[in-house]
Design an enzyme around this catalytic site. Sequence first.
Site, PDB file in Angstrom:
ATOM      1  N   ARG A 179      -3.658   4.554  -0.710  1.00 50.03           N
ATOM      2  CA  ARG A 179      -3.418   4.918   0.795  1.00 50.03           C
ATOM      3  C   ARG A 179      -2.129   5.426   0.802  1.00 50.03           C
ATOM      4  NH1 ARG A 179      -8.048   3.672   3.038  1.00 50.03           N
ATOM      5  NH2 ARG A 179      -9.455   1.776   2.196  1.00 50.03           N
ATOM      6  N   HIS A 234      -6.799  -3.343  -5.054  1.00 49.89           N
ATOM      7  CA  HIS A 234      -6.271  -1.791  -5.213  1.00 49.89           C
ATOM      8  C   HIS A 234      -5.520  -1.912  -6.539  1.00 49.89           C
ATOM      9  CE1 HIS A 234      -7.837   0.395  -1.943  1.00 49.89           C
ATOM     10  NE2 HIS A 234      -7.869  -0.833  -1.238  1.00 49.89           N
ATOM     11  N   HIS A 279      -4.864 -12.544  -3.398  1.00 49.28           N
ATOM     12  CA  HIS A 279      -5.125 -11.766  -2.579  1.00 49.28           C
ATOM     13  C   HIS A 279      -6.308 -11.646  -1.533  1.00 49.28           C
ATOM     14  CE1 HIS A 279      -4.602  -7.570  -1.309  1.00 49.28           C
ATOM     15  NE2 HIS A 279      -5.896  -7.234  -1.445  1.00 49.28           N
ATOM     16  N   HIS A 281      -5.016  -8.683   2.190  1.00 51.84           N
ATOM     17  CA  HIS A 281      -6.235  -8.302   2.087  1.00 51.84           C
ATOM     18  C   HIS A 281      -6.774  -7.720   3.558  1.00 51.84           C
ATOM     19  CE1 HIS A 281      -9.876  -6.947  -0.162  1.00 51.84           C
ATOM     20  NE2 HIS A 281     -10.484  -8.036   0.139  1.00 51.84           N
ATOM     21  N   HIS A 306       0.952  -1.378  -0.035  1.00 50.21           N
ATOM     22  CA  HIS A 306      -0.040  -0.132   0.118  1.00 50.21           C
ATOM     23  C   HIS A 306       0.774   1.342  -0.107  1.00 50.21           C
ATOM     24  CE1 HIS A 306      -4.221  -1.143  -0.320  1.00 50.21           C
ATOM     25  NE2 HIS A 306      -4.106  -2.063   0.758  1.00 50.21           N
TER      26      HIS A 306
END
Length: 499
Positions: free
Chosen positions: A275, A304, A352, A427, A244
């Site tokens: 993020r 994502h 994921h 996840h 992320h």
Amino acid sequence: MAMAEGERTECAEPPRDEPPAEGTLKRAEELKTQANDYFKAKDYENAIKFYSQAIELNPSNAIYYGNRSLAYLRTECYGYALGDATRAIELDKKYIKGYYRRAASNMALGKFRAALRDYETVVKVKPNDKDAKMKYQECSKIVKQKAFERAIAGDEHRRSVVDSLDIESMTIEDEYSGPKLEDGKVTITFMKDLMQWYKDQKKLHRKCAYQILVQVKEVLCKLSTLVETTLKETEKITVCGDTHGQFYDLLNIFELNGLPSETNPYIFNGDFVDRGSFSVEVILTLFGFKLLYPDHFHLLRGNHETDNMNQIYGFEGEVKAKYTAQMYELFSEVFEWLPLAQCINGKVLIMHGGLFSEDGVTLDDIRKIERNRQPPDSGPMCDLLWSDPQPQNGRSVSKRGVSCQFGPDVTKAFLEENQLDYIIRSHEVKAEGYEVAHGGRCVTVFSAPNYCDQMGNKASYIHLQGSDLRPQFHQFTAVPHPNVKPMAYANTLLQLGMM
């Protein structure tokens, strides 16, 4: 990321025939106050727990549902947040925060038209509220943009950005002193220079970025949707979860575990971007290593690595800020070619999200998924990216509002049918950086410590040895990073406090 398993109570309890006694109402208010204190301390799981207890005592109070909806938003349980916001509105149609919460939930789920309707309601009731107006206008822009994208999709859906690029004509200016590909190729020297360059908060030249993207697309599109890897008895591989956009924590993984190489292979299990505000640095580093070691450095798609998420949670905005809208379009194309799952020695399956909304899915079904697209709202591709485990048997509606939650019996049946030992998925943030569930058959690994600079969680990566394939967990904590806050490039609605 989501709350711990087993904490959920139903959103919409049936109203009682008689109103609660005065003492019960007083106790419910005390529980709400405790929940508010937990919320202020960012302990969202306990906030949800105490809001739920207040609701049990007084299920007709719209504020309790509205508050719990916000706590669910903070834990990314968007499906639960939507349910609570809707229940709050049912109880009190004048409860404006309920419309705010429902709009935020729908925004997070990519349901922009539904969100716009609720923002419109708020603006009608509070026409002089600047915050409400701004959110309405921003959401309206997104709806119009989506309509425009749909209108032109018929003509250009399969036309690649690559076709409109002329990389050779791009000039690297004399004053640029950063890393460059050697004869158009990624080398280990380039990668080491790139990581240091990024560590110093400098930007890779756009020509080099485009070269990496075009080349990695060529590599990824040749892969199967299900990558199958064989480890010899003496070989090991490292499995990492969500990163992320936390570039400095990615560097720390390589510091602790060694740089990728043919003798030190890696699998990164999706959610590389969004993020965290160094997502460009993370993804170009990962793509660079994929080019350097195509058979020993593996990347799987997360939920994502999709347009809807990137538009809301920062990656699209970050690429446009650091480069151009055209480059984001190319990133989107590349993401569509990322494999969805990987199988190690025919015994460990990595994806994921998790398992499926229906029984009977086989590895061959995964192989046959046409992944070169944005994920649908349901079906095996959606499940691989979005589903979550739950402690109870069976399946239930997803706390996220997408896909499902699957129990130990579902996991056991899937593994037996496909002759597998266990699954590894990511996840969800976990306090210790990993979790072993479903009797050892479902392992979660999460590799973004102190997620979003606020969760305080540890992170981990997993070693798998070819001789026995038992997961060996290695924990680590967050390292300092430059003073750029998470979500710095996120959709304006998020920056305005949508959640």
